[in-house]
Design a protein around this motif. Structure first.
Motif, PDB file in Angstrom:
ATOM      1  N   GLU A 134       0.927  -1.099  -0.005  1.00  0.00           N
ATOM      2  CA  GLU A 134       0.022   0.010  -0.092  1.00  0.00           C
ATOM      3  C   GLU A 134       0.944   1.173   0.261  1.00  0.00           C
ATOM      4  OE1 GLU A 134      -2.824  -0.411   3.282  1.00  0.00           O
ATOM      5  OE2 GLU A 134      -4.131  -1.833   1.752  1.00  0.00           O
ATOM      6  N   ASN A 135       2.079   1.273   0.750  1.00  0.00           N
ATOM      7  CA  ASN A 135       3.015   2.399   0.590  1.00  0.00           C
ATOM      8  C   ASN A 135       3.426   2.510  -0.775  1.00  0.00           C
ATOM      9  OD1 ASN A 135       2.418   2.934   3.561  1.00  0.00           O
ATOM     10  ND2 ASN A 135       3.918   1.700   4.101  1.00  0.00           N
ATOM     11  N   ALA A 136       4.004   1.495  -1.169  1.00  0.00           N
ATOM     12  CA  ALA A 136       4.597   1.494  -2.490  1.00  0.00           C
ATOM     13  C   ALA A 136       3.923   2.204  -3.701  1.00  0.00           C
ATOM     14  CB  ALA A 136       5.093   0.142  -2.863  1.00  0.00           C
ATOM     15  N   PHE A 137       2.442   1.494  -3.661  1.00  0.00           N
ATOM     16  CA  PHE A 137       1.551   1.852  -4.736  1.00  0.00           C
ATOM     17  C   PHE A 137       0.614   3.064  -4.430  1.00  0.00           C
ATOM     18  CE2 PHE A 137       2.693  -2.573  -5.722  1.00  0.00           C
ATOM     19  CZ  PHE A 137       3.227  -2.424  -6.985  1.00  0.00           C
ATOM     20  N   CYS A 138       0.770   3.442  -3.125  1.00  0.00           N
ATOM     21  CA  CYS A 138      -0.127   4.651  -2.871  1.00  0.00           C
ATOM     22  C   CYS A 138      -1.716   4.326  -2.964  1.00  0.00           C
ATOM     23  CB  CYS A 138       0.278   5.895  -3.248  1.00  0.00           C
ATOM     24  SG  CYS A 138       1.782   6.405  -2.996  1.00  0.00           S
ATOM     25  N   SER A 139      -1.918   3.130  -2.773  1.00  0.00           N
ATOM     26  CA  SER A 139      -3.383   2.589  -3.061  1.00  0.00           C
ATOM     27  C   SER A 139      -3.743   1.462  -2.105  1.00  0.00           C
ATOM     28  CB  SER A 139      -3.263   2.040  -4.400  1.00  0.00           C
ATOM     29  OG  SER A 139      -4.592   1.382  -4.900  1.00  0.00           O
ATOM     30  N   GLU A 140      -5.281   1.248  -1.941  1.00  0.00           N
ATOM     31  CA  GLU A 140      -5.534   0.062  -1.432  1.00  0.00           C
ATOM     32  C   GLU A 140      -5.262  -1.209  -2.352  1.00  0.00           C
ATOM     33  OE1 GLU A 140      -9.890  -1.918   0.078  1.00  0.00           O
ATOM     34  OE2 GLU A 140      -9.776  -0.014  -0.675  1.00  0.00           O
ATOM     35  N   ILE A 141      -4.881  -2.401  -1.713  1.00  0.00           N
ATOM     36  CA  ILE A 141      -4.954  -3.585  -2.569  1.00  0.00           C
ATOM     37  C   ILE A 141      -5.928  -4.411  -2.253  1.00  0.00           C
ATOM     38  CG2 ILE A 141      -3.165  -5.455  -3.134  1.00  0.00           C
ATOM     39  CD1 ILE A 141      -1.811  -2.640  -3.269  1.00  0.00           C
ATOM     40  N   ILE A 142      -6.631  -4.822  -3.134  1.00  0.00           N
ATOM     41  CA  ILE A 142      -7.781  -5.708  -3.152  1.00  0.00           C
ATOM     42  C   ILE A 142      -7.430  -7.254  -3.545  1.00  0.00           C
ATOM     43  CG2 ILE A 142      -9.950  -6.376  -4.247  1.00  0.00           C
ATOM     44  CD1 ILE A 142     -10.164  -3.167  -4.974  1.00  0.00           C
ATOM     45  N   PHE A 143      -7.286  -8.116  -2.619  1.00  0.00           N
ATOM     46  CA  PHE A 143      -6.876  -9.566  -2.871  1.00  0.00           C
ATOM     47  C   PHE A 143      -7.699 -10.398  -3.454  1.00  0.00           C
ATOM     48  CE2 PHE A 143      -3.704  -7.494   0.184  1.00  0.00           C
ATOM     49  CZ  PHE A 143      -2.599  -7.735  -0.385  1.00  0.00           C
ATOM     50  N   LEU A 144      -7.517 -11.245  -4.176  1.00  0.00           N
ATOM     51  CA  LEU A 144      -8.236 -12.520  -4.749  1.00  0.00           C
ATOM     52  C   LEU A 144      -7.706 -13.624  -4.328  1.00  0.00           C
ATOM     53  CD1 LEU A 144      -9.493 -11.252  -8.382  1.00  0.00           C
ATOM     54  CD2 LEU A 144     -10.674 -10.974  -6.310  1.00  0.00           C
ATOM     55  N   PRO A 145      -8.372 -14.691  -4.184  1.00  0.00           N
ATOM     56  CA  PRO A 145      -7.823 -16.011  -3.725  1.00  0.00           C
ATOM     57  C   PRO A 145      -7.154 -16.739  -5.084  1.00  0.00           C
ATOM     58  CG  PRO A 145     -10.079 -16.422  -3.913  1.00  0.00           C
ATOM     59  CD  PRO A 145      -9.801 -14.743  -3.924  1.00  0.00           C
ATOM     60  N   TRP A 146      -6.003 -17.358  -4.655  1.00  0.00           N
ATOM     61  CA  TRP A 146      -5.089 -17.983  -5.801  1.00  0.00           C
ATOM     62  C   TRP A 146      -5.658 -19.371  -6.105  1.00  0.00           C
ATOM     63  CZ3 TRP A 146       0.235 -20.539  -4.622  1.00  0.00           C
ATOM     64  CH2 TRP A 146       0.729 -21.046  -5.635  1.00  0.00           C
ATOM     65  N   LYS A 177     -16.299 -22.803 -10.873  1.00  0.00           N
ATOM     66  CA  LYS A 177     -17.578 -22.210 -10.333  1.00  0.00           C
ATOM     67  C   LYS A 177     -17.159 -21.663  -8.837  1.00  0.00           C
ATOM     68  CE  LYS A 177     -21.067 -24.272 -12.946  1.00  0.00           C
ATOM     69  NZ  LYS A 177     -22.337 -25.109 -12.787  1.00  0.00           N
ATOM     70  N   LYS A 178     -16.496 -22.505  -8.116  1.00  0.00           N
ATOM     71  CA  LYS A 178     -15.895 -22.091  -6.728  1.00  0.00           C
ATOM     72  C   LYS A 178     -15.333 -20.928  -6.787  1.00  0.00           C
ATOM     73  CE  LYS A 178     -12.802 -23.501  -3.085  1.00  0.00           C
ATOM     74  NZ  LYS A 178     -11.563 -24.418  -2.910  1.00  0.00           N
ATOM     75  N   PHE A 179     -14.032 -20.752  -7.518  1.00  0.00           N
ATOM     76  CA  PHE A 179     -13.407 -19.632  -7.508  1.00  0.00           C
ATOM     77  C   PHE A 179     -14.124 -18.444  -8.075  1.00  0.00           C
ATOM     78  CE2 PHE A 179      -9.948 -22.519  -6.535  1.00  0.00           C
ATOM     79  CZ  PHE A 179      -9.290 -21.569  -5.677  1.00  0.00           C
ATOM     80  N   ALA A 180     -14.811 -18.677  -9.295  1.00  0.00           N
ATOM     81  CA  ALA A 180     -15.514 -17.610  -9.897  1.00  0.00           C
ATOM     82  C   ALA A 180     -16.476 -16.922  -8.877  1.00  0.00           C
ATOM     83  CB  ALA A 180     -16.421 -18.077 -11.193  1.00  0.00           C
ATOM     84  N   THR A 181     -17.075 -17.714  -8.171  1.00  0.00           N
ATOM     85  CA  THR A 181     -18.238 -17.363  -6.940  1.00  0.00           C
ATOM     86  C   THR A 181     -17.321 -16.384  -5.919  1.00  0.00           C
ATOM     87  OG1 THR A 181     -19.491 -18.976  -7.234  1.00  0.00           O
ATOM     88  CG2 THR A 181     -19.550 -17.738  -5.199  1.00  0.00           C
ATOM     89  N   GLN A 182     -16.105 -16.665  -5.746  1.00  0.00           N
ATOM     90  CA  GLN A 182     -15.251 -16.013  -4.651  1.00  0.00           C
ATOM     91  C   GLN A 182     -15.074 -14.762  -5.246  1.00  0.00           C
ATOM     92  OE1 GLN A 182     -12.012 -18.249  -2.534  1.00  0.00           O
ATOM     93  NE2 GLN A 182     -13.455 -20.132  -3.072  1.00  0.00           N
ATOM     94  N   PHE A 183     -14.267 -14.668  -6.505  1.00  0.00           N
ATOM     95  CA  PHE A 183     -13.909 -13.571  -7.178  1.00  0.00           C
ATOM     96  C   PHE A 183     -15.141 -12.548  -7.373  1.00  0.00           C
ATOM     97  CE2 PHE A 183     -10.865 -16.220  -9.967  1.00  0.00           C
ATOM     98  CZ  PHE A 183     -10.054 -16.544  -8.904  1.00  0.00           C
ATOM     99  N   HIS A 184     -16.195 -13.043  -7.602  1.00  0.00           N
ATOM    100  CA  HIS A 184     -17.376 -12.198  -7.792  1.00  0.00           C
ATOM    101  C   HIS A 184     -17.821 -11.574  -6.421  1.00  0.00           C
ATOM    102  CE1 HIS A 184     -21.216 -10.660  -9.221  1.00  0.00           C
ATOM    103  NE2 HIS A 184     -20.983 -10.855 -10.342  1.00  0.00           N
ATOM    104  N   GLN A 185     -17.839 -12.272  -5.434  1.00  0.00           N
ATOM    105  CA  GLN A 185     -18.237 -11.628  -4.220  1.00  0.00           C
ATOM    106  C   GLN A 185     -17.140 -10.620  -3.638  1.00  0.00           C
ATOM    107  OE1 GLN A 185     -18.175 -15.308  -1.932  1.00  0.00           O
ATOM    108  NE2 GLN A 185     -20.629 -15.626  -2.345  1.00  0.00           N
ATOM    109  N   ILE A 186     -16.087 -10.764  -3.931  1.00  0.00           N
ATOM    110  CA  ILE A 186     -14.729  -9.901  -3.241  1.00  0.00           C
ATOM    111  C   ILE A 186     -15.111  -8.498  -4.406  1.00  0.00           C
ATOM    112  CG2 ILE A 186     -12.241  -9.586  -3.289  1.00  0.00           C
ATOM    113  CD1 ILE A 186     -12.171 -12.397  -2.713  1.00  0.00           C
ATOM    114  N   LEU A 187     -15.111  -8.801  -5.493  1.00  0.00           N
ATOM    115  CA  LEU A 187     -15.239  -7.655  -6.605  1.00  0.00           C
ATOM    116  C   LEU A 187     -16.355  -6.815  -6.250  1.00  0.00           C
ATOM    117  CD1 LEU A 187     -13.576  -9.208  -9.557  1.00  0.00           C
ATOM    118  CD2 LEU A 187     -12.501  -7.697  -8.203  1.00  0.00           C
ATOM    119  N   SER A 188     -17.252  -7.661  -6.229  1.00  0.00           N
ATOM    120  CA  SER A 188     -18.568  -6.845  -5.793  1.00  0.00           C
ATOM    121  C   SER A 188     -18.880  -5.792  -4.552  1.00  0.00           C
ATOM    122  CB  SER A 188     -19.827  -7.891  -5.846  1.00  0.00           C
ATOM    123  OG  SER A 188     -19.991  -8.530  -6.908  1.00  0.00           O
TER     124      SER A 188
END
Length: 291
Positions: A134-146, A177-188
């Motif tokens: 966050e300090n390097a990019f001067c921005s919030e980091i939004i993490f998605l699962p790997w 479908k598992k990861f797609a659902t997680q991605f969608h929930q976090i991004l939403s």
């Protein structure tokens, strides 16, 4: 934050010319008014991964490019970011973070990143790494699962911001479908989310590639899996998803110019147009009236 829509010049590795479609790709960029130049002393084609991240016109964040998926067999393909930037006279802000540029998707609300970055920086605690990022990019980091079945762990193969506050998610539900659902929930929780999809009888194995487009200012260069012209006397191979992707991008990005670009050979090697390019914003030269 410098977003893709702000950029005005593209750099590529000369290794792009090792692909038969490489010259055509450069030609299409130039035909559409994009300035293109080569990055010196590169060791592979994936420019996005080893080049620094531009966050302001005169501010670039550097990092350690030593991806685990190239160890120990392919270390000869690791480009030295510091050496390249020295030759290009680019001053970077060192972050002390191990990272791939393909795992940095810049948006108006923060940077989207796969949490594989925690594994790559196990010498730091989770809090220490988040603070550094966050300090390097001067921005919030939004993490998605790997999703460990995708060993690169790059966010630019999953989603992109298409408008301020709106992201486009690739057709991951067709793969997991598992990861797609997680991605969608976090991004939403941060964005409005649109999802790409292709209803075809025989899906192409690489139809994930459309999300890995290149945007320069108001122009989208959209990967295509079809061969645009015959190769070695063979007939063109038409991929059904290509036209469906174009239709969806034209609907979602009606203010942008959508340019289809054949890059099936590059996609077969695991990346697409965003992966093989590094687009930045350079200040325009002052006119005589401004001097």
């Amino acid at each position: 934050m410098i977003l893709d829509s702000d950029t005005n010049i593209v750099y590529v590795s000369k290794q792009l010319l090792d692909y038969s479609q490489g010259i055509d790709i450069l030609g299409i960029l130039r035909e559409n008014g994009v300035s293109v130049d080569f990055i010196p002393t590169t060791r592979d084609v994936w420019a996005r991964d080893f080049m620094p991240v531009q966050i302001a016109e005169d501010k670039y964040v550097g990092y350690e490019y030593c991806p685990d998926y190239l160890y120990p067999k392919y270390t000869l393909y690791i480009t030295n970011q510091a050496r390249v930037c020295d030759e290009m006279m680019i001053d970077t802000i060192p972050s002390g973070i191990i990272l791939d540029g393909g795992n940095v998707v810049k948006t108006s609300k923060g940077i989207i990143m796969i949490d594989k970055v925690f594994q790559e920086n196990r010498h730091l605690t989770k809090i220490e790494l988040i603070n550094r990022l966050e300090n390097a990019f001067c921005s919030e980091i939004i993490f998605l699962p790997w999703d460990r079945s995708e060993h690169f762990g790059h966010s630019d193969g999953i989603c992109r911001e298409i408008l301020p506050g709106k992201v486009l998610l690739t057709n991951y539900h067709r793969y997991s479908k598992k990861f797609a659902t997680q991605f969608h929930q976090i991004l939403s929780s941060h964005f409005d989310v649109e999802v790409l999809d292709y209803e075809v009888a025989k899906p192409h194995k690489n139809n994930w590639c459309y999300i890995n487009y290149l945007q320069v200012s108001g122009t989208i260069f959209l990967p295509q899996l079809s061969v645009m012209r015959p190769l070695n006397g063979n007939k063109c191979n038409i991929v059904a998803e290509d036209s469906l992707a174009i239709e969806q991008f034209q609907r979602l990005l009606s203010d942008c110019k959508i340019i289809p670009v054949a890059c099936s050979e590059i996609v077969e090697d695991g990346g697409a147009l965003n992966c093989v390019t590094w687009n930045i914003k350079k200040p325009r030269p002052k006119s005589l009236l401004e001097i």
